[in-house]
Scaffold this active site. Structure first.
Site, short mmCIF file in Angstrom:
data_model
loop_
_atom_site.label_atom_id
_atom_site.label_comp_id
_atom_site.label_asym_id
_atom_site.label_seq_id
_atom_site.Cartn_x
_atom_site.Cartn_y
_atom_site.Cartn_z
N GLY A 47 85.95 41.03 10.93
CA GLY A 47 86.40 42.38 10.63
C GLY A 47 86.29 43.25 11.86
O GLY A 47 85.50 42.96 12.77
N GLN A 52 85.93 51.23 16.69
CA GLN A 52 85.17 50.32 17.57
C GLN A 52 85.87 50.12 18.90
O GLN A 52 85.24 49.64 19.85
CB GLN A 52 84.97 48.96 16.89
CG GLN A 52 83.97 49.00 15.74
CD GLN A 52 83.77 47.62 15.15
OE1 GLN A 52 84.53 47.18 14.31
NE2 GLN A 52 82.74 46.92 15.61
N CYS A 100 77.60 42.78 13.96
CA CYS A 100 78.65 43.74 14.30
C CYS A 100 79.08 43.51 15.74
O CYS A 100 78.23 43.33 16.61
CB CYS A 100 78.10 45.15 14.13
SG CYS A 100 79.30 46.45 14.51
N LEU A 101 80.38 43.53 15.99
CA LEU A 101 80.88 43.35 17.36
C LEU A 101 80.34 44.45 18.28
O LEU A 101 80.25 44.25 19.49
CB LEU A 101 82.41 43.37 17.36
CG LEU A 101 83.10 42.22 16.60
CD1 LEU A 101 84.60 42.49 16.49
CD2 LEU A 101 82.84 40.89 17.29
N HIS A 142 81.27 47.34 5.30
CA HIS A 142 80.80 47.49 6.69
C HIS A 142 81.87 48.17 7.54
O HIS A 142 81.58 49.11 8.29
CB HIS A 142 80.46 46.09 7.23
CG HIS A 142 80.08 46.05 8.68
ND1 HIS A 142 78.83 45.69 9.10
CD2 HIS A 142 80.81 46.33 9.81
CE1 HIS A 142 78.80 45.75 10.43
NE2 HIS A 142 79.99 46.13 10.88
N GLU A 143 83.12 47.72 7.39
CA GLU A 143 84.22 48.31 8.19
C GLU A 143 84.51 49.74 7.76
O GLU A 143 84.77 50.60 8.61
CB GLU A 143 85.48 47.46 8.08
CG GLU A 143 85.37 46.04 8.61
CD GLU A 143 84.76 45.95 9.99
OE1 GLU A 143 84.87 46.91 10.78
OE2 GLU A 143 84.13 44.91 10.27
N HIS A 146 82.34 52.19 9.47
CA HIS A 146 82.72 52.53 10.85
C HIS A 146 83.64 53.75 10.87
O HIS A 146 83.60 54.56 11.80
CB HIS A 146 83.45 51.36 11.52
CG HIS A 146 82.55 50.31 12.09
ND1 HIS A 146 81.63 50.56 13.10
CD2 HIS A 146 82.43 48.98 11.83
CE1 HIS A 146 80.99 49.44 13.42
NE2 HIS A 146 81.46 48.45 12.65
#
Ligand SMILES: [Zn+2]
Length: 175
Positions: A47, A52, A100-101, A142-143, A146
């Site tokens: 994701g 981000q 997380c990225l 989670h996304e 963001h």
């Protein structure tokens, strides 16, 4: 297509809230393609959210179908481009590990709804309804966080007991 640079914690821009998308045009679809390529280039990326990569619009992509071992009870819708997503129903609670990225060195235990119902537009502006469960529901939540400037770090019950330094990077789904 192009790989986009991922903002890393503690970059203050990760706390910025994103704005709704108004125009569904080729420029938007080009950005979605770049965002997707960036997600898939990351280790275990399941994701990604536009903020981000420093674009503060309400755009996320979730696709857990590439995970080697899908946790039990998880739905698997495949590729979802979710623009202006609105979660309308939450059911159940489940603690689970997230990465997380934008937080490459840590994973953490976070409580999320087990199932969510939500609506979102696709990259052509068509409104769609979704129901997701398990790990897929976790990735969507989670996304969506963001888009409101929230990281999983903000949802840990305790940094002392729920935060883990990563030993092997390519282990879990990253979002
Ligand atoms: Zn993330």
């Amino acid at each position: 297509m192009a790989l986009l640079e991922i903002l890393k914690y503690p970059d203050p821009r990760l706390k910025q809230a994103s704005q709704p998308v108004q125009t569904f045009d080729d420029a938007l679809r080009g950005f979605v393609a770049d965002l997707e390529e960036t997600m898939r280039a990351g280790p275990g990326g399941v994701g990604i959210a536009a903020p981000q990569v420093g674009r503060f619009e309400r755009i996320v992509i979730v696709d857990i179908s590439g995970m080697r071992k899908l946790p039990a009870g998880s739905s698997n819708t495949g590729r979802m481009v979710l623009i202006n997503p609105e979660i309308t129903k939450w059911a159940g609670m489940l603690m689970g590990r997230e990465g997380c990225l934008s937080v490459p060195d840590y994973t953490g235990n976070v409580i999320r709804a087990e199932q969510v119902r939500f609506s979102a537009c696709d990259e052509f502006g068509a409104q769609r309804e979704y129901v997701c469960a398990g790990y897929e529901a976790r990735a969507v939540q989670h996304e969506a966080d963001h888009l409101d400037g929230m990281l999983f770090l903000d949802r840990l019950v305790s940094r002392r007991t729920d935060l883990f330094r990563r030993k092997v990077y390519r282990q879990k789904g990253e979002a």
